[in-house]
Design a protein around this motif. Structure first.
Motif, mmCIF file in Angstrom:
data_model
loop_
_atom_site.group_PDB
_atom_site.id
_atom_site.type_symbol
_atom_site.label_atom_id
_atom_site.label_comp_id
_atom_site.label_asym_id
_atom_site.label_seq_id
_atom_site.Cartn_x
_atom_site.Cartn_y
_atom_site.Cartn_z
ATOM 1 N N SER A 447 -7.593 1.294 -7.519
ATOM 2 C CA SER A 447 -6.938 1.244 -6.215
ATOM 3 C C SER A 447 -7.838 1.893 -5.175
ATOM 4 O O SER A 447 -8.424 2.948 -5.427
ATOM 5 N N GLN A 491 -0.490 4.020 -14.130
ATOM 6 C CA GLN A 491 -0.846 3.154 -13.007
ATOM 7 C C GLN A 491 -1.068 4.010 -11.768
ATOM 8 O O GLN A 491 -0.402 5.035 -11.587
ATOM 9 N N ARG A 493 -1.623 3.864 -7.454
ATOM 10 C CA ARG A 493 -1.596 3.113 -6.204
ATOM 11 C C ARG A 493 -1.778 4.100 -5.051
ATOM 12 O O ARG A 493 -0.949 4.966 -4.826
ATOM 13 N N SER A 548 4.056 -0.942 -5.891
ATOM 14 C CA SER A 548 3.055 -1.224 -4.865
ATOM 15 C C SER A 548 3.523 -0.620 -3.551
ATOM 16 O O SER A 548 4.725 -0.568 -3.269
ATOM 17 N N TRP A 549 2.590 -0.144 -2.737
ATOM 18 C CA TRP A 549 2.940 0.276 -1.382
ATOM 19 C C TRP A 549 3.379 -0.953 -0.603
ATOM 20 O O TRP A 549 2.745 -2.004 -0.663
ATOM 21 N N LEU A 555 7.764 1.832 -0.776
ATOM 22 C CA LEU A 555 7.161 1.168 -1.923
ATOM 23 C C LEU A 555 8.127 0.137 -2.458
ATOM 24 O O LEU A 555 9.348 0.232 -2.260
ATOM 25 N N ASP A 592 3.674 -7.136 -12.843
ATOM 26 C CA ASP A 592 2.874 -6.591 -11.752
ATOM 27 C C ASP A 592 3.497 -7.018 -10.428
ATOM 28 O O ASP A 592 4.112 -8.087 -10.336
ATOM 29 N N ALA A 594 2.634 -6.837 -5.967
ATOM 30 C CA ALA A 594 1.692 -6.492 -4.898
ATOM 31 C C ALA A 594 2.357 -6.748 -3.559
ATOM 32 O O ALA A 594 3.045 -7.755 -3.369
ATOM 33 N N THR A 596 2.068 -5.530 0.973
ATOM 34 C CA THR A 596 1.229 -4.992 2.027
ATOM 35 C C THR A 596 2.109 -4.304 3.052
ATOM 36 O O THR A 596 3.333 -4.465 3.048
ATOM 37 N N ALA A 632 -2.979 -9.028 -6.361
ATOM 38 C CA ALA A 632 -3.388 -7.856 -5.578
ATOM 39 C C ALA A 632 -3.536 -8.224 -4.110
ATOM 40 O O ALA A 632 -4.031 -9.300 -3.766
#
Length: 635
Positions: A447, A491, A493, A548-549, A555, A592, A594, A596, A632
């Motif tokens: 990350s 993990q 992040r 994920s952020w 999150l 997983d 992802a 933004t 990702a």
């Protein structure tokens, strides 16, 4: 009434008058409506933030259970200075009681008579035990502190008889009570809202979000409206948890000019903020940074585009003005305006998804295919050695400027870095894992933080490590993580600001989310980076699969709730509270996720059954790539 009142509430009198609010500005309803009917409300209505609640005073001759019930109900009101709530207290207790802390209980406080101590010298008293399942405490800094799953709440309320308002007779009143407000979860969600206030990362020109809770409408204690409360919260400084890694540009002692209670945006969506004398001598560049802290805070407070923030001196003269465009210099995140979506294909190479511009409608979108996949998406290999060549990877992380990528080799043992450009060189870093079960362990997905540093965890149980590579090229540095207590990082992040880290850690057969503070100190000529004060990121979940952020203090997590059996997908705040966005539609067997900081971009995930899937805002999950893994966004 009392959506969250405990088991005893069915026998206790109602003590709240509720009126609906009409048109709502950002500050909410600030006064008693001049017309409209009084009506009872259901629990679902009470959860509506547009409902305004006013308490009623105790009736003459009220019994102890009525006094306790009436007081607990009055704490849920919008009554100025909690004047009605204080009428249930003795004169001294009313003077001493402060409502600047909130204890949140899942189903509200449950008062039950407890006469075991009301004997002998206290035979004229009456005691109630108030219990409930604690959710959180919002402290005097407005910071949310989640309770631990095993925590319980049990406090006492004690009553005595005192002379009535006319000096005659004897009325029951509360003389000893728990600190602050006691609210059920739905009342808390109705009354308070989460707001990000902003401070500068230590030594940086980048803002960091610091979530707090403020009242939706006028605060009964301060009589400040929502905007004014929020501005004052920024001036009060960062919360204790974030304070070691951020700084406020407001001079010490800065406050609003006295008697400032109702700040409001003007017709140009500009805000004028009058400050006290302590801020009057700030030079122009410092003043603009002060204004940036407020401007970004206000952006998170309302969907209205903030035009500018003006800071004024105590004498009324203008100190500085900062426009929304000028404030972008200090933006919390620094990545491209349309971040790419990446994944690892079945050959171990990295590809980027992009919109299909061949759509016949001219929108650049294409159409949905009959098998439920998203035909508006096409994929192409990235430039450089990760897109083609012999090197295979199993996970990938793309830097926030999208100029470089880091990948973990297919065997899970080596960390590689390369430029995403034609002719980019593949660099084998010195980070390797000796994990014998590298197929299920080895190196975690890497990350990147917003400073350009690269982070990865070695999951070798014999030698677990959190590693950082300065600018992605330096020698790996082992980062000390306090508070793990034997748990192992699975993990990593990193946040865009580089001062917060999200870790999935395994312990006792469960994997949970922890949020840590990244501290940077100097030891002689050497800079030391460490992670301090881990706190639960999703306390309502006993197993978290992926994280994920998904915002400046938000999150997105995949996991199972305590006592649950099915996988859930939800937003959480970095302080452990549940985001107002709540639960998201899930998809089968996600491994997983992802996201933004831009909530206009879709979530991207990997499903063991459906491949790479995407969830655009306001839509349903669609398969973008039937075979692929490790989705990702930059970061």
């Amino acid at each position: 009434m009392g959506a969250d009142r405990g088991r005893a509430r069915g026998t206790l009198p109602r003590a709240v008058v509720v009126l609906g609010c009409g048109s709502l500005l950002v500050s909410g309803c600030a006064s008693m409506p001049s017309s409209g009917d009084v009506h009872s409300v259901s629990a679902s209505q009470r959860a509506d933030s547009q409902v305004q609640v006013y308490a009623v005073p105790p009736r003459p001759g009220a019994q102890p259970n009525e006094i306790v019930s009436g007081f607990l109900e009055a704490m849920t009101s919008d009554d100025p200075q909690f004047a009605m709530a204080r009428q249930y207290l003795t004169v001294k207790a009313a003077k001493d009681w402060q409502a600047n802390q909130v204890t949140v209980l899942a189903d509200g406080p449950d008062p039950q008579p407890n006469r075991s101590g009301d004997r002998g010298a206290d035979s004229s008293g009456f005691t109630f035990t108030v219990s409930g399942k604690p959710v959180a405490v919002v402290d005097k800094q407005r910071a949310y502190q989640p309770a631990k799953p095993q925590d319980t709440y049990s406090q006492t309320i004690h009553l005595v008889r005192q002379s009535g308002p006319d000096g005659t007779g004897k009325e029951w009143r509360i003389d000893a009570l728990p600190e602050g407000l006691l609210l059920g979860q739905s009342d808390f969600q109705r009354i308070y809202r989460s707001v990000n206030k902003y401070y500068f990362a230590a030594g940086q020109n980048q803002l960091v979000a610091d979530p707090v809770y403020v009242r939706q409408r006028t605060d009964p204690e301060t009589q400040m409206n929502l905007i004014t409360q929020t501005v004052q919260s920024v001036l009060d400084g960062p919360t204790n948890w974030l304070k070691p890694v951020v700084a406020s540009k407001f001079p010490s002692g800065t406050a609003l000019k006295s008697d400032t209670k109702s700040l409001a945006l003007d017709d140009r969506n500009a805000l004028k903020v009058p400050l006290n004398e302590r801020a009057s001598h700030a030079e122009d560049q410092q003043c603009k940074r002060m204004a940036a802290q407020l401007l970004f805070t206000l952006r998170d407070l309302t969907t209205t585009r903030i035009g500018q923030v003006e800071l004024d001196r105590a004498n009324g003269s203008q100190m500085c003005v900062l426009s929304g465009n000028q404030a972008e210099t200090y933006a919390p995140e620094r990545m491209s305006t349309t971040p790419g979506q990446y994944f690892v294909d079945t050959t171990g190479h990295v590809e980027r998804m992009r919109a299909d511009t061949s759509g016949s409608d001219g929108s650049g979108g294409g159409t949905d295919s009959s098998d439920g996949s998203d035909a508006s998406v096409v994929t192409e290999p990235v430039q450089g050695p990760f897109g083609k060549g012999e090197q295979q990877v199993r996970t990938v992380a793309v830097s926030r400027d999208e100029k470089r990528a880091a990948g973990v080799s297919a065997d899970g043992k080596a960390l590689l870095v390369a430029r995403l450009a034609v002719g980019g060189e593949l660099v084998h870093t010195s980070v390797t894992s000796d994990d014998r079960d590298a197929k299920n362990g080895g190196l975690s997905a890497p990350s990147w933080d917003g400073r350009g540093d690269l982070w990865v965890a070695d999951r070798n149980p014999a030698k677990p490590r959190l590693l950082r590579l300065a600018q992605g090229t330096g020698e790996p540095e082992a980062v000390d993580v306090t508070g793990l207590n034997g748990a192992q990082i699975q993990q990593v992040r990193m946040s865009a600001d580089g001062v917060r880290i999200a870790l999935l850690v395994s312990e006792g057969g469960h994997t949970t989310l922890r949020i840590g503070r990244v501290e940077r100190t100097e030891d002689g000529d050497k800079k030391v980076v460490s992670v301090r004060e881990l706190r639960p990121g999703a306390p309502q979940m006993e197993d978290v699969t992926a994280v994920s952020w998904a915002g400046r203090s938000r999150l997105v997590v995949v996991g199972k709730e305590i006592g649950g059996v099915s996988q859930q997908l939800r937003y959480v705040q970095t302080d452990g509270s549940t985001s107002a966005a709540g639960t998201l539609p899930s998809v089968n067997k996600l491994t997983d996720i992802a996201a933004t900081d831009d909530d206009r971009m879709p979530l991207v995930a990997h499903s063991q059954e459906d491949g790479i899937v995407r969830l655009p805002p306001g839509a349903n999950w669609k398969t973008a790539v039937k075979k692929g893994s490790a989705p990702a966004y930059p970061g």
